[in-house]
Design a protein around this motif. Structure first.
Motif, short mmCIF file in Angstrom:
data_model
loop_
_atom_site.label_atom_id
_atom_site.label_comp_id
_atom_site.label_asym_id
_atom_site.label_seq_id
_atom_site.Cartn_x
_atom_site.Cartn_y
_atom_site.Cartn_z
N ILE A 107 0.94 5.15 0.26
CA ILE A 107 0.15 6.34 0.60
C ILE A 107 0.92 7.58 0.13
N PRO A 149 6.64 0.13 7.07
CA PRO A 149 7.10 1.08 6.06
C PRO A 149 8.35 0.54 5.36
N VAL A 167 10.31 5.52 1.93
CA VAL A 167 9.70 6.84 2.05
C VAL A 167 10.39 7.77 1.07
N TYR A 200 4.05 0.94 2.19
CA TYR A 200 3.95 -0.04 3.27
C TYR A 200 3.83 -1.44 2.70
N THR A 235 4.44 13.42 0.82
CA THR A 235 5.29 12.38 1.39
C THR A 235 4.74 11.03 0.93
N ILE A 245 4.77 7.12 1.14
CA ILE A 245 5.19 6.05 2.05
C ILE A 245 4.65 4.73 1.52
N LEU A 280 0.89 11.02 1.04
CA LEU A 280 0.32 11.81 2.13
C LEU A 280 0.40 13.30 1.79
N LEU A 318 0.87 -1.18 0.00
CA LEU A 318 0.00 0.00 0.00
C LEU A 318 0.90 1.23 0.00
N ILE A 346 -4.42 -5.44 11.24
CA ILE A 346 -3.54 -5.47 10.08
C ILE A 346 -2.20 -4.81 10.40
N GLU A 347 -1.13 -5.51 10.09
CA GLU A 347 0.20 -5.00 10.39
C GLU A 347 0.81 -4.41 9.12
N LEU A 348 1.37 -3.24 9.23
CA LEU A 348 2.02 -2.60 8.09
C LEU A 348 3.47 -2.31 8.45
#
Lengths: 205, 205
Positions: free
Chosen positions: B161, B187, B190, B201, B197, B199, B163, B159, B183-185
């Protein structure tokens, strides 16, 4: 000249505490996960009178915030939830101004922390905190509603978000009013650590 | 082996569209602000059949997503809001699988985009999209509820993002169910550009 800053650990879905935060669990359900990144750090442990800990980009970043802070502003609810936990030698080591509707005498704690209860306008609290901080920064500790009020009144210079890769799904949101819609932020610095993404925003007034 | 990825532009307060999103304003009030960072980029403009544009870290990152995508999955509502805007030569240039409750014949568009309407389970749609993507990735285009369903069913590998430093205060949230709490993400990368920004994951299953 003192800046007004704010450091907040926020979940990827925008929460700074889990649901049902109260005196028994000040960070709410699962809210501890937002702060797990600090507990092992040398700079955080030293602030809390503990020895040892890791030195890495996270600890340096926290150290930077600690060193630059000369006074703290927080809301009454945050104070009530945290007071017992912070104890006789609170981790602030600075004057702390608590926004409240009820007058109360100041409290002097060990290690340089004083609690001053402030019943006036938030602008006045920030002004007094700036005087107390001298050439250092005023740090808004929270809660979310205090930060929101300060943002809406254009009192904040820098906001550093520690974006934690967890989803809480519910709880206390950092931002929750459309009154903040006009606020412009500019990312100034991003520090990507393995566990957290630290983004410092300048608030454009 | 194809990965399942998702790229989402999200406001700092967690929205991917402003309030009152409909066919007249598919991104809702102020939602355009979430995508302003892409409109000037060379890679975005090329995807839309336009010439010129900026080449920078943002455009390279977008190019990377474009090149690695071999099929797209989206919800019926997103399709209905976007179809007219995307026109005869849509910016996907790949097979697009639309999750819907109503059967409908496939549509073949210019530039390599096909719209296939899929009435089965979301897991089956992802499976078909993977076959269509061959060795490239399946990109979940949205809306938020499709991503949420895919996350809850552990169908997503990455995923990313984007931001965006704006506060919308209201609208369509990217994450909104506590079902995602477990759910564990992690990073993984970056990229800090002056305006956004990014990121990426990894979703830990």
């Amino acid at each position: 000249m003192a800046k007004v800053t704010c450091d907040m650990s926020m979940s990827l879905d925008g929460y700074i505490a889990g649901p049902r935060d109260d005196i028994k669990q000040p960070l709410g359900e699962c809210g501890e996960r937002l702060h797990e990144w600090v507990y092992t750090l040398e700079s955080w442990r030293r602030l809390h009178g503990l020895k040892g800990g890791e030195i890495n980009s996270d600890s340096e970043l926290l150290e930077e915030s600690i060193k630059s802070t000369g006074a703290v502003v927080m809301g009454r609810r945050m104070f009530s939830l945290g007071e017992r936990y912070w104890g006789h030698n609170p981790p602030f080591h600075n004057p702390v101004f608590i926004l409240t509707h009820e007058s109360r005498s100041s409290l002097m704690k060990e290690g340089g922390t004083t609690y001053t209860f402030f019943t006036g306008k938030i602008e006045e609290a920030i002004k007094q905190a700036k005087e107390a901080a001298q050439d250092k920064n005023v740090s808004i500790a929270g809660g979310a509603n205090v930060l929101q009020q300060c943002l809406e009144r254009h009192l904040v210079d820098e906001l550093q978000i520690h974006l934690v890769p967890v989803l809480l799904g519910n709880g206390r949101k950092l931002f929750e009013h459309s009154a903040q819609r006009g606020i412009e932020l500019r990312p100034e610095r991003v520090v990507a650590s393995p566990s957290v993404t630290h983004i410092r925003y300048r608030i454009i007034k």
